[in-house]
Write an enzyme that holds these catalytic residues in place. Structure first.
Site, PDB file in Angstrom:
ATOM      1  N   GLU A  80       0.987  -1.080  -0.058  1.00 14.79           N
ATOM      2  CA  GLU A  80       0.028   0.084   0.098  1.00 14.79           C
ATOM      3  C   GLU A  80       0.926   1.404  -0.137  1.00 14.79           C
ATOM      4  O   GLU A  80       1.850   1.484   0.788  1.00 14.79           O
ATOM      5  CB  GLU A  80      -0.718   0.018   1.144  1.00 14.79           C
ATOM      6  CG  GLU A  80      -2.096  -1.166   1.199  1.00 14.79           C
ATOM      7  CD  GLU A  80      -2.954  -1.155   0.078  1.00 14.79           C
ATOM      8  OE1 GLU A  80      -3.379  -0.021  -0.341  1.00 14.79           O
ATOM      9  OE2 GLU A  80      -3.571  -1.886  -0.117  1.00 14.79           O
ATOM     10  N   CYS A 142      -7.205  -2.418   8.246  1.00 20.33           N
ATOM     11  CA  CYS A 142      -5.925  -2.467   7.730  1.00 20.33           C
ATOM     12  C   CYS A 142      -5.334  -1.084   7.662  1.00 20.33           C
ATOM     13  O   CYS A 142      -4.224  -0.882   7.954  1.00 20.33           O
ATOM     14  CB  CYS A 142      -5.822  -3.194   6.562  1.00 20.33           C
ATOM     15  SG  CYS A 142      -6.269  -4.910   6.468  1.00 20.33           S
ATOM     16  N   HIS A 166      -1.323  -5.718   1.521  1.00 23.85           N
ATOM     17  CA  HIS A 166      -2.679  -6.392   1.307  1.00 23.85           C
ATOM     18  C   HIS A 166      -2.108  -7.622   0.190  1.00 23.85           C
ATOM     19  O   HIS A 166      -1.476  -7.645  -0.434  1.00 23.85           O
ATOM     20  CB  HIS A 166      -3.616  -5.625   0.575  1.00 23.85           C
ATOM     21  CG  HIS A 166      -4.582  -5.040   1.657  1.00 23.85           C
ATOM     22  ND1 HIS A 166      -4.515  -3.500   1.679  1.00 23.85           N
ATOM     23  CD2 HIS A 166      -5.331  -5.666   2.543  1.00 23.85           C
ATOM     24  CE1 HIS A 166      -5.519  -3.364   2.764  1.00 23.85           C
ATOM     25  NE2 HIS A 166      -6.141  -4.543   3.350  1.00 23.85           N
TER      26      HIS A 166
HETATM   27  N1  PCA Z   1      -8.109  -7.237   6.067  1.00 23.93           N
HETATM   28  C1  PCA Z   1      -9.127  -6.275   6.456  1.00 23.93           C
HETATM   29  C2  PCA Z   1      -8.950  -6.185   7.848  1.00 23.93           C
HETATM   30  C3  PCA Z   1      -8.513  -7.515   8.192  1.00 23.93           C
HETATM   31  C4  PCA Z   1      -7.794  -8.235   7.179  1.00 23.93           C
HETATM   32  O1  PCA Z   1      -6.850  -9.083   6.953  1.00 23.93           O
HETATM   33  C5  PCA Z   1      -8.681  -4.889   5.638  1.00 23.93           C
HETATM   34  O2  PCA Z   1      -8.248  -4.812   4.447  1.00 23.93           O
HETATM   35  O3  PCA Z   1      -9.049  -3.859   6.102  1.00 23.93           O
END
Ligand code: PCA
Length: 201
Positions: A80, A142, A166
């Protein structure tokens, strides 16, 4: 030795498995790219997750923090670029549902990742793992963890690089949710290893 805190999340919403939890377990205790890996799993809870992550930062005193989250539906590794000062979306695991809510009342609009995200993408691709920079970490847990950790580092002028990656669903998760694009858990782990190895390139 330099220390790297890697965090993952517990399962949430309609995801009975969170492959980030497995990655954290697989990497904890290993030495990769000259970093000792310390692994921690965070709750999917607006009131707790960032607080917990900052406690781990205080406890471990890492040189680098890489937080991982599942982005079910994405088909690539996605470091990100930015976290924004906003909480919004579905209820968390404690039932808390927030809308248009700032993470820090007086905080800046956003924080850029201080991880070498371009090197991460290049390193993963060189090893054969699809990867691309993502320009939004969303507004859920996240983003909340990424923003809060970067805010703490900024506020206290800590010598720590931090950010978020992610990841796609694992095959184990996709078996339960057949529409999801998925990777083998082994590839998910190896792709993260390739990025850790690129930390100081
Ligand atoms: N993904 C979520 C919250 C926990 C996770 O593993 C997110 O993208 O916010």
């Amino acid at each position: 030795m330099k220390k790297l805190l890697v965090t993952g999340f517990e399962p949430f919403l309609d995801n009975p498995i969170n492959p980030t939890e497995e990655i954290v377990k697989a990497l904890a205790g290993q030495i990769i790219g000259g970093y000792e890996i310390i692994g921690r799993v965070l709750p999917v809870d607006f009131a707790e997750s960032a607080k917990r992550c900052i406690e781990y930062v205080n406890e471990v005193k890492p040189d680098v923090v890489i937080s991982l989250g599942l982005a079910a539906g994405r088909n690539k590794m996605t470091p990100e670029r930015i976290a924004i000062n906003c909480r919004d979306g579905a209820a968390d695991n404690s039932g808390m549902k927030l809308q248009d809510s700032p993470i820090e009342e007086d905080g800046p609009a956003g924080y850029f990742s201080t991880l070498p995200i371009r090197e991460f993408v290049n390193a993963a691709m060189e090893k054969g793992f699809p990867a691309t920079i993502s320009n939004t970490a969303g507004t859920y847990l996240c983003n909340n963890v990424m923003y809060s950790v970067l805010h703490k580092i900024n506020k206290d002028s800590l010598p720590i690089r931090a950010g978020f990656i992610h990841i796609p669903a694992s095959h184990e998760l996709a078996i339960q949710k057949p529409r999801l694009p998925s990777w083998s858990q082994r590839d998910l782990i190896e792709a993260i290893v390739s990025m850790v190895e690129a930390l100081d390139k």
